[in-house]
Design an enzyme around this catalytic site. Structure first.
Site, short mmCIF file in Angstrom:
data_model
loop_
_atom_site.label_atom_id
_atom_site.label_comp_id
_atom_site.label_asym_id
_atom_site.label_seq_id
_atom_site.Cartn_x
_atom_site.Cartn_y
_atom_site.Cartn_z
CD GLN A 11 77.10 36.51 47.31
OE1 GLN A 11 76.13 37.00 47.88
NE2 GLN A 11 77.64 35.38 47.70
CB SER A 89 71.30 40.92 44.03
OG SER A 89 71.13 40.04 45.12
CG LEU A 90 75.61 43.18 48.14
CD1 LEU A 90 75.09 43.13 49.56
CD2 LEU A 90 77.02 42.63 48.03
NE ARG A 114 70.41 41.09 50.55
CZ ARG A 114 70.98 40.66 49.44
NH1 ARG A 114 72.29 40.42 49.43
NH2 ARG A 114 70.27 40.45 48.34
CG HIS A 194 67.47 36.85 44.35
ND1 HIS A 194 67.12 37.92 45.14
CD2 HIS A 194 68.80 36.99 44.09
CE1 HIS A 194 68.19 38.67 45.35
NE2 HIS A 194 69.22 38.13 44.74
CD GLN A 242 67.68 42.56 47.06
OE1 GLN A 242 68.27 41.95 47.94
NE2 GLN A 242 68.14 43.67 46.51
#
Length: 293
Positions: A11, A89-90, A114, A194, A242
């Site tokens: 992202q 991440s994503l 998510r 996070h 995560q």
């Protein structure tokens, strides 16, 4: 022969116009995505008339779809699948799609959930700390009890770490970073992604993951939460972790740099991971440094 590695950004990489060359190539998948999401995926990515592309609940499904289609197009055009995949991440979801952990639709439903959960959280923020090595940054945070609520969220490069936490604590951390010779840059995010502050989201998302059947991985996928390859049977556990654990990107890339003649290819809009790769190559750090988060 080189070791081909596909990298998928997270992202923040989204941009209007992304997917323009991909959507006409995969009309069935684009239509399937629009049916699942309840809105026109192509219109969101190409026009964004309602300025929704920057909102987490829209960003995450859109970016996953573009990266998944980008992977399919690259393999189709080159005739070669990657040897390893990793995503920031994503982007880890696109990497898992590439490794056939789930099909396109399942991955889209995962990131839709998510994104909805993460997008519903507010309070807190994130800040990039530039110019200071990880150990120095950790020392600064440990030295001031007022910064105890600030977490190390992403170690993106040896001299680029993202912090997450309450806004007031981040502002104080920024002053300490600047005084130590670094540079603190607040990010346009109103959530402490996070970090420990996302624990409630992790708990809810973990329940959603329990209903997903993950197939055996056909490619090694580096997990953000460990900086090591996913293991079959533990994908759901790592994806849940995560949410409120740091993205160990430096460690992930260092693991891949140990492969024979690694060749990296970023799949998705922009070149942010390519730039981070350059920084990691120029200033390597010990492979276990991110484990001290």
């Amino acid at each position: 022969m080189t070791t081909l590695i596909h990298l998928f950004p997270g992202q923040g990489s989204q941009q209007r116009g992304m997917g323009r060359d991909l959507f006409p190539r995969f009309p069935r998948l684009v239509a399937e995505a629009s049916d699942i999401l309840g809105y026109d995926l192509a219109a969101l990515c190409l026009e964004d008339a309602e300025a929704r592309l920057g909102r987490t609940e829209f960003t995450q499904p859109a970016l996953y779809a573009v990266e998944a289609l980008g992977h399919l197009a690259r393999v189709e055009d080159s005739g070669r699948a990657p040897d390893f995949v990793a995503g920031h991440s994503l982007g880890e979801y696109a990497a898992l799609f590439a490794a056939e952990a789930f099909d396109f639709a399942t991955g889209l439903r995962l990131v839709q959930k998510r994104g909805a959960l993460m997008g519903a959280v507010s309070g807190g923020g994130m800040m990039a700390a530039l110019g200071l090595p990880l150990e120095r940054l950790q020392s600064l945070l440990a030295a001031d009890p007022g910064l105890a609520s600030v977490d190390l969220a992403n170690q993106n490069a040896p001299l680029q770490t993202v912090l997450a936490g309450p806004v007031a604590a981040l502002e104080a951390a920024g002053l300490a970073i600047d005084a130590a010779g670094g540079r603190a840059i607040p990010l346009n995010v109103r959530t402490a992604f996070h970090s420990r502050h996302m624990a409630p989201v992790r708990a809810e998302f973990s329940g959603f993951l329990d209903g997903i059947d993950f197939a055996p991985l056909m490619l090694p996928v580096i997990a953000n939460a460990s900086g090591l390859p996913h293991r079959d049977g533990e994908v759901a556990l790592r994806l849940a972790a995560q949410i409120d654990q740091p993205v160990r990107w430096v460690e992930s890339v260092q693991y891949l740099l140990d492969e024979p003649d690694p060749e990296f290819l970023e799949i998705g809009p922009g070149q942010v991971l390519t730039r981070l790769l350059t920084d990691i190559r120029k200033a390597p750090v010990p492979a276990n440094i991110a484990r001290r988060f």
